[in-house]
Design a protein around this motif. Sequence first.
Motif, short mmCIF file in Angstrom:
data_model
loop_
_atom_site.label_atom_id
_atom_site.label_comp_id
_atom_site.label_asym_id
_atom_site.label_seq_id
_atom_site.Cartn_x
_atom_site.Cartn_y
_atom_site.Cartn_z
N LEU A 1 43.90 6.61 94.12
CA LEU A 1 44.47 5.35 93.68
C LEU A 1 44.48 4.41 94.88
O LEU A 1 45.00 4.75 95.94
CB LEU A 1 45.89 5.55 93.15
CG LEU A 1 46.00 6.45 91.91
CD1 LEU A 1 47.47 6.60 91.50
CD2 LEU A 1 45.20 5.88 90.74
N SER A 2 43.91 3.23 94.73
CA SER A 2 43.73 2.30 95.83
C SER A 2 44.58 1.04 95.64
O SER A 2 44.68 0.51 94.53
CB SER A 2 42.26 1.89 95.94
OG SER A 2 42.09 0.82 96.84
N LEU A 3 45.15 0.56 96.73
CA LEU A 3 45.92 -0.68 96.69
C LEU A 3 45.02 -1.87 96.38
O LEU A 3 45.47 -2.87 95.83
CB LEU A 3 46.63 -0.90 98.03
CG LEU A 3 47.72 0.10 98.40
CD1 LEU A 3 48.21 -0.15 99.83
CD2 LEU A 3 48.88 0.05 97.43
N LEU A 4 43.74 -1.77 96.73
CA LEU A 4 42.81 -2.86 96.47
C LEU A 4 42.36 -2.92 95.02
O LEU A 4 41.99 -3.99 94.51
CB LEU A 4 41.58 -2.74 97.37
CG LEU A 4 41.78 -3.06 98.85
CD1 LEU A 4 40.49 -2.82 99.62
CD2 LEU A 4 42.26 -4.50 99.03
N GLN A 5 42.38 -1.78 94.33
CA GLN A 5 41.87 -1.72 92.97
C GLN A 5 42.97 -1.56 91.93
O GLN A 5 42.89 -2.15 90.85
CB GLN A 5 40.88 -0.56 92.85
CG GLN A 5 39.66 -0.69 93.74
CD GLN A 5 38.77 0.53 93.70
OE1 GLN A 5 38.97 1.44 92.90
NE2 GLN A 5 37.76 0.58 94.56
N ASP A 6 43.97 -0.76 92.24
CA ASP A 6 45.00 -0.43 91.25
C ASP A 6 46.25 -1.29 91.44
O ASP A 6 47.36 -0.78 91.61
CB ASP A 6 45.34 1.06 91.34
CG ASP A 6 44.14 1.95 91.10
OD1 ASP A 6 43.67 2.00 89.96
OD2 ASP A 6 43.67 2.57 92.07
N HIS A 7 46.05 -2.58 91.43
CA HIS A 7 47.18 -3.50 91.59
C HIS A 7 47.43 -4.25 90.30
O HIS A 7 46.64 -4.21 89.34
CB HIS A 7 46.93 -4.47 92.74
CG HIS A 7 45.68 -5.29 92.59
ND1 HIS A 7 45.60 -6.39 91.76
CD2 HIS A 7 44.45 -5.16 93.17
CE1 HIS A 7 44.39 -6.91 91.84
NE2 HIS A 7 43.66 -6.18 92.68
N GLY A 8 48.55 -4.96 90.27
CA GLY A 8 48.90 -5.72 89.07
C GLY A 8 48.09 -7.00 88.93
O GLY A 8 47.13 -7.23 89.68
N ALA A 9 48.52 -7.83 88.00
CA ALA A 9 47.82 -9.10 87.76
C ALA A 9 47.87 -9.98 89.00
O ALA A 9 48.82 -9.92 89.79
CB ALA A 9 48.46 -9.81 86.57
N ASN A 10 46.86 -10.79 89.19
CA ASN A 10 46.78 -11.65 90.37
C ASN A 10 47.99 -12.57 90.50
O ASN A 10 48.49 -12.82 91.60
CB ASN A 10 45.50 -12.48 90.33
CG ASN A 10 44.26 -11.63 90.58
OD1 ASN A 10 44.33 -10.60 91.24
ND2 ASN A 10 43.13 -12.06 90.03
N LYS A 11 48.47 -13.10 89.35
CA LYS A 11 49.64 -13.98 89.38
C LYS A 11 50.87 -13.21 89.89
O LYS A 11 51.69 -13.76 90.62
CB LYS A 11 49.91 -14.55 87.99
CG LYS A 11 48.88 -15.58 87.54
CD LYS A 11 49.28 -16.18 86.20
CE LYS A 11 48.28 -17.24 85.77
NZ LYS A 11 48.63 -17.85 84.46
N THR A 12 50.97 -11.96 89.50
CA THR A 12 52.09 -11.13 89.96
C THR A 12 52.02 -10.91 91.46
O THR A 12 53.04 -10.99 92.17
CB THR A 12 52.08 -9.78 89.23
OG1 THR A 12 52.18 -9.99 87.82
CG2 THR A 12 53.24 -8.91 89.69
N ILE A 13 50.82 -10.61 91.97
CA ILE A 13 50.63 -10.37 93.40
C ILE A 13 50.95 -11.63 94.20
O ILE A 13 51.61 -11.56 95.26
CB ILE A 13 49.19 -9.91 93.68
CG1 ILE A 13 48.92 -8.54 93.03
CG2 ILE A 13 48.94 -9.83 95.19
CD1 ILE A 13 49.80 -7.43 93.54
N VAL A 14 50.52 -12.79 93.72
CA VAL A 14 50.80 -14.06 94.41
C VAL A 14 52.31 -14.31 94.46
O VAL A 14 52.87 -14.65 95.51
CB VAL A 14 50.08 -15.23 93.72
CG1 VAL A 14 50.55 -16.56 94.30
CG2 VAL A 14 48.57 -15.10 93.88
#
Length: 340
Positions: A292-305
């Motif tokens: 599981l990768s932080l670069l691939q298995d992340h939430g929606a872009n709006k959530t990350i921002v």
Amino acid sequence: MLYVVMLFLWLALLLYLVMGGADFGAGIIEMFTSEPNKMRTRRTMYNAIGPIWEANHMWLIIAIVILFVGFPVIYTTISTYLHIPLVIMLMGIIALGTALTFRNYDAVIDNMQKLYNKIFVYSSFITPLFLGIIAGSAVSGRIDPNADNFMDAYVYSWLNWFSVAIGLFTVALCGFLAAVYLIGETNDDAEAKRFIRKAKIMNIAAVSAGALVFGVSILENIPLINWVFGNVIGSTAVGLATLSLVLMWYLIYHGKRYVIRVLAGFQVTMILLTTTYRHYPNIVILKGGNYLSLLQDHGANKTIVALGMALLIGSLFILPALIYLVWSFQKETKRNAGDH
């Protein structure tokens, strides 16, 4: 913004290990202190960890929130397959904080103090042990999402020699940090020498536990040696950690009691860097070679921002307040010591 969130996650884990680890180490030091010296050790320890004991857990909370909000798949996997060591670790944190409070502020001095002391030292050992076990399990390749029975899914994922070895190394590292920090917390030369002896013992224990980790990794086919020495960053970090350790002991024997804390924290930083750089951002390695990768298995872009902005803005308020908390408490401690 994803890289900002990832950086905050790494820094939160580092600060929890450097600062919270020293708090756990205080109890470990007490566990291996002779009965006649325990009362003095407790006084020194409380002056050291009292101001930021609860504040240190902020770093763990930040790491958990980052995983929960920004990386829900990773959070779910860790909290599901490693829920047993997670619960034990969290219970240890609660028990340690409770015992620390009651043994220092209980209005009645009776036999319950003995119980508080035992809870404090045992939970100080158990908590970093399982913190290390969780970290080792995440990269051991033992987590099996396809397991068809309870033991394979929820026990053998963390109950293995590599994870336990990482846990023991974490315990020794916390004890070493605490001993080094406590050297500068006393103006009594005899007391300082006693903490120097403790630092020596914990240093030897950490090196021995580290050797055990490498030995077990070879037996269990975990490429730890390649992670650490198979790249320039890892090899450089090991070299810098070793040089800083030599410099730290040189300064200790020349009476420099405060800068050695920075060097101890630097060593832990280098250890974390060298063990995570090669496989980062693959934060969880699953059985069969998947990860599981932080670069691939992340939430929606709006959530990350939104999460990244919250972390950046929040740090502007949290960090100055934490620095002021430590400064004000140490100032008060020195004033009280002068009064006596």
